[in-house]
Design a protein around this motif. Structure first.
Motif, PDB file in Angstrom:
ATOM      1  N   ARG A 175       0.692  -1.187  -0.259  1.00  0.00           N
ATOM      2  CA  ARG A 175      -0.058  -0.069   0.021  1.00  0.00           C
ATOM      3  C   ARG A 175       0.817   1.278  -0.132  1.00  0.00           C
ATOM      4  O   ARG A 175       0.624   2.134  -0.754  1.00  0.00           O
ATOM      5  N   ALA A 176       2.052   1.205   0.631  1.00  0.00           N
ATOM      6  CA  ALA A 176       2.963   2.380   0.934  1.00  0.00           C
ATOM      7  C   ALA A 176       3.746   2.633  -0.537  1.00  0.00           C
ATOM      8  O   ALA A 176       3.688   3.561  -1.028  1.00  0.00           O
ATOM      9  N   SER A 227       1.312   4.577  -2.828  1.00  0.00           N
ATOM     10  CA  SER A 227       1.141   5.912  -2.628  1.00  0.00           C
ATOM     11  C   SER A 227       1.411   7.025  -3.481  1.00  0.00           C
ATOM     12  O   SER A 227       2.515   6.803  -4.198  1.00  0.00           O
ATOM     13  N   ASP A 228       0.775   8.249  -3.421  1.00  0.00           N
ATOM     14  CA  ASP A 228       1.564   9.487  -4.177  1.00  0.00           C
ATOM     15  C   ASP A 228       2.919   9.632  -3.633  1.00  0.00           C
ATOM     16  O   ASP A 228       3.934   9.882  -4.630  1.00  0.00           O
ATOM     17  N   ARG A 229       3.336   9.595  -2.487  1.00  0.00           N
ATOM     18  CA  ARG A 229       4.580   9.665  -2.089  1.00  0.00           C
ATOM     19  C   ARG A 229       5.724   8.827  -2.822  1.00  0.00           C
ATOM     20  O   ARG A 229       6.618   9.325  -2.943  1.00  0.00           O
TER      21      ARG A 229
END
Length: 235
Positions: free
Chosen positions: A177-178, A181-183
């Protein structure tokens, strides 16, 4: 088609037979070769000039024996009667068949969706008609973030690396999920695969560097051609 189960197929070393040699058959052949099919045979009396050279051509009338050894069949002639026969012959062999001129009496088992993609990223749309499917696909494709294709390529190395860490499934799910992410997308776009690995290892200290999975393997995935897979989405 009242019922449809979406699936992406790996056709490597699977014999695919296309019955037909015209424009539609050539388009089917090109899509199969692009998707990695390496054993495609076309049967027809004449062939369109646009047929991919990688496709084996048999200049002969169709007969049930044309389907010998096939794992997948496409009926794409300009004769409704021949296409119907191909459908019947394929089903008698328990082989999935696609009929280009599908009708209500002898439809095929599957349809090919409208596709858009960049590298490992593939979007497929089926909307009840070819024209509507293409329009919907184009609208979706216009909104695709180029970072998604970059991350999709990077995941060809990152996913097995994470799965090889022997972590509990909830921890793996959190890491994936990380990475979606956008990051994470920003880190990859600005710093490349090495920066992304450093970022995810800092955010998840349980991850260990694996010398058998070098960081530049993520970058190597960017240049790989589009590949079809049997199943996706389960980390």
């Amino acid at each position: 088609m009242p019922h449809a189960y979406p699936i992406l197929l790996d056709l490597t070393h699977r014999r695919v037979v296309i019955v037909g040699g015209g424009t539609v058959a050539a388009r089917k052949a090109a899509g199969l070769v692009e998707a990695g099919a390496d054993d495609v045979t076309a049967v027809a009396l004449r062939f369109d000039d646009d047929f991919p050279p990688a496709v084996r051509r048999i200049e002969a009338p169709y007969s049930p024996g044309s389907l010998d050894g096939a794992s997948l069949v496409f009926a794409a002639t300009d004769s409704a009667a021949v296409n119907a026969q191909v459908v019947g012959d394929a089903r008698a062999r328990n082989v999935f068949v696609c009929r280009a001129d599908a009708d209500d009496d002898t439809p095929g088992d599957f349809v090919t969706p409208a596709k858009a993609g960049d590298g490992n990223l593939l979007v497929a749309v089926s909307a009840g008609s070819a024209a509507l499917s293409a329009r919907t696909r184009d609208a979706i494709a216009a909104g695709l973030d180029p970072r998604w294709a970059q991350m999709s390529a990077a995941m060809t190395a990152l996913r097995p690396w994470v799965r090889g860490q022997n972590l509990p499934q909830p921890r793996r799910a959190a890491i994936f999920r990380a990475l979606a992410s956008d990051r994470a997308l920003d880190v990859l776009a600005k710093g490349g695969a090495a920066a992304l690995r450093e970022w995810v290892m800092a955010a998840h200290p349980e991850l260990k560097a694996n010398p058998e999975t070098p960081s530049d393997a993520c970058d190597a995935g960017r240049d790989r051609p589009q590949q079809s897979i049997v199943q996706a989405g389960h980390d």
